[in-house]
Scaffold this motif. Structure first.
Motif, PDB file in Angstrom:
ATOM      1  N   ASN A 108       0.814  -1.216   0.000  1.00 29.20           N
ATOM      2  CA  ASN A 108       0.000   0.000   0.000  1.00 29.20           C
ATOM      3  C   ASN A 108       0.848   1.267   0.000  1.00 29.20           C
ATOM      4  O   ASN A 108       0.533   2.234  -0.707  1.00 29.20           O
ATOM      5  N   GLY A 124      -7.712   1.257   6.894  1.00 23.59           N
ATOM      6  CA  GLY A 124      -8.148  -0.076   6.508  1.00 23.59           C
ATOM      7  C   GLY A 124      -7.926  -1.104   7.600  1.00 23.59           C
ATOM      8  O   GLY A 124      -6.991  -1.898   7.539  1.00 23.59           O
ATOM      9  N   GLY A 132      -3.545  -0.631   5.485  1.00 21.96           N
ATOM     10  CA  GLY A 132      -3.404   0.283   4.363  1.00 21.96           C
ATOM     11  C   GLY A 132      -3.013   1.669   4.831  1.00 21.96           C
ATOM     12  O   GLY A 132      -2.725   1.887   6.023  1.00 21.96           O
ATOM     13  N   VAL A 169      -5.859   0.032  -0.071  1.00 23.63           N
ATOM     14  CA  VAL A 169      -5.780  -1.261   0.612  1.00 23.63           C
ATOM     15  C   VAL A 169      -5.687  -2.304  -0.494  1.00 23.63           C
ATOM     16  O   VAL A 169      -6.663  -2.554  -1.209  1.00 23.63           O
ATOM     17  N   GLY A 173      -9.329  -5.719  -0.736  1.00 21.26           N
ATOM     18  CA  GLY A 173      -9.475  -4.631   0.230  1.00 21.26           C
ATOM     19  C   GLY A 173     -10.821  -3.963   0.256  1.00 21.26           C
ATOM     20  O   GLY A 173     -10.986  -2.928   0.907  1.00 21.26           O
TER      21      GLY A 173
END
Length: 245
Positions: A108, A124, A132, A169, A173
């Motif tokens: 990330n 995240g 993230g 993310v 994600g």
């Protein structure tokens, strides 16, 4: 260099002990003791293993390993994979969430730098940790301009025409889409194009870019490879086995 020395460096640099993960992070399959060359790849699979052997690697470091919580049996695909590694004395090291979250070489953080932003706030939450990052671009730009930097990108243009606040993310994600809306993120970047994200993003007024799971997680692996080569002075190689997913 000894296998134990390489693993000790990776364990410490990536801080694998800090994460409650479905992946068994660390050395999953033990091969030869001497490591002269380390290969890096996203996925542990036969295609990757054969390429690692062909490259002359003694060790393979992957993001998606073979062991997720445990091994139910050694038969079929799992038997063939483990047997190949053992027969060729290739060590397998896996690092999942710690590589997503790493501020220097993580998937990330590296993705944000690729679009011209430095990771700022952790973002995240997954299994009690943030994996993230969010950031702010120095200059506002269009989501389509950012998407154009990645060959496999799919854009959902559901938010502002020009954006500055972004969050990433990687991989699967989509779970963080609601967090993105709540935090005022203007562009959310992830890997897999999960169906349920579509309407949440549309109703929440946020732009989304799907890069594909593989594409979103190759950059951290490559960055880790560069660090290992520089710090440990061993030969390295990146094995690119894209899934286009």
């Amino acid at each position: 260099m000894r296998l134990s020395e390489v693993c000790e460096f990776l364990d410490g640099y990536l801080k694998i002990e800090l994460y409650q993960d479905v992946s068994n992070n660390g050395l999953q399959v033990e091969g030869r003791d001497e490591v002269r060359k380390v290969a890096f790849a996203v996925d542990a699979c036969m295609e990757t293993f054969r390429a690692a052997k062909k490259s002359g690697a003694d060790m393979l470091v992957v993001h998606h390993g073979l062991i997720w919580g445990g091994i139910d049996s050694l038969r079929g695909v799992m038997k063939r994979r483990v047997s190949y590694l053992l027969e060729n004395e290739i060590s397998l090291y896996a690092v999942h969430l710690p590589l997503d979250a790493h501020r220097e070489v993580g998937n990330n953080a590296v993705l944000l730098r690729k679009i011209g932003a430095e990771p700022e706030s952790e973002f995240g939450e997954y299994r009690g940790v943030k994996i993230g990052y969010s950031a702010e671009l120095s200059d506002a730009t269009t989501p389509s301009n950012i998407a154009a930097r990645f060959p496999s990108a799919m854009l959902l243009p559901f938010g502002k025409e020009r954006v500055r606040r972004v969050a990433v993310v990687s991989g699967r994600g989509g779970f963080a889409i609601k967090e993105a809306i709540e935090c005022g993120i203007e562009l959310f970047i992830t890997g897999e194009a999960e169906h349920e994200v579509y309407h949440i993003a549309k109703e929440g007024g946020v732009n989304v870019i799907f890069l594909g799971h593989y594409e979103s997680e190759r950059y951290g692996v490559e960055s880790l490879m560069n660090v290992v080569g520089e710090k440990l002075k061993v030969e390295t190689a990146f094995i690119d086995v894209p899934t286009n997913l």
